[in-house]
Design an enzyme around this catalytic site. Sequence first.
Site, short mmCIF file in Angstrom:
data_model
loop_
_atom_site.label_atom_id
_atom_site.label_comp_id
_atom_site.label_asym_id
_atom_site.label_seq_id
_atom_site.Cartn_x
_atom_site.Cartn_y
_atom_site.Cartn_z
N ALA A 185 22.34 66.93 42.70
CA ALA A 185 23.60 67.14 42.00
C ALA A 185 24.06 65.87 41.30
O ALA A 185 24.56 65.91 40.17
CB ALA A 185 24.66 67.62 43.00
N LYS A 186 23.89 64.73 41.96
CA LYS A 186 24.32 63.46 41.36
C LYS A 186 23.52 63.17 40.10
O LYS A 186 24.08 62.70 39.09
CB LYS A 186 24.15 62.33 42.37
N LEU A 187 22.21 63.44 40.10
CA LEU A 187 21.42 63.18 38.90
C LEU A 187 21.85 64.09 37.75
O LEU A 187 21.90 63.64 36.60
CB LEU A 187 19.93 63.38 39.19
#
Length: 300
Positions: A185-187
């Site tokens: 999700a962060k990427l």
Amino acid sequence: MSSTDRPRVAFLGLGRMGAPMARHVARAGYDLAVWNRTRSKAESFAQEVAQEVPQQSVQVADTPAEAARGRQVVVLMLADPTAVREVMSGSSGVLSAAEPGTLVIDSSTIGPTVTREIAAEASGRGLRYVDAPVYGTVGPATEGVLEVYGSGERENFERARPFFDQWGDPAKVRYLGPVGAGSAAKLVRNLILGVSIAATGEALRLSSVLGLPDDLRNDLIETSQLGPSYPRIREIVETGRTKPAAFEMVLLLKDLDLCLREADELGLTQAVREACRRVVAAGHGDEDARALAVRMAEGV
């Protein structure tokens, strides 16, 4: 929970994001040990905490192993996969000293593939591992309103929840499933950020080439899909101030590299990565990531 009931915590990595996150832990009254690659930063942090919270002392460790020894919770906030691997698995790393059952919270941005590898190694040593990267910059970290993307076993996530609620807006602390989902999700979020910055840079460049006046250029961008992120870029355009960086351009480049390691067919991301790499190579890596738009507009 009384102070005697709180677990003993080690916080590893006191950079721009790590220091304010660790400060929230100290303010909450946890018995805290810290480690940073540059020891002077850890010593300065301990002195600042002592001044702010006189009854609280912070132990400064020489190695990650020393910090993790005898601790029930170990938090990592490090720059990249290489740093996380070294701090976890090196000769003086966490795995050499942490006791079985220790909860490891990794809030670094290192991508899901590396996250799963480290999680498997930690689990093999009897440690509990939570993948929990955060989204936001220094300001939200200081205010404790970051977004937190947690993943791993649900029981471990819930054990880590008191820390997430210190660092993030409780409404934006999310459990996303099996380990690695948080890093994924962060990427995705940082890919969107990078592409949006680059799109703004090209809009600025085209506006300049076509001779549009600044007020019209600003109106066109501010009322477009890029509008929400434009005010900070506009501030850089108008003031020329690219430092101090809330999120350094070299870290954006690292994250775009991670995206492409996970999925190399991302053509637009490849183009943005190359633009970012070119700007960093020109000596702008320590500038705020949003300055990428300005440097692209300048033709760097």
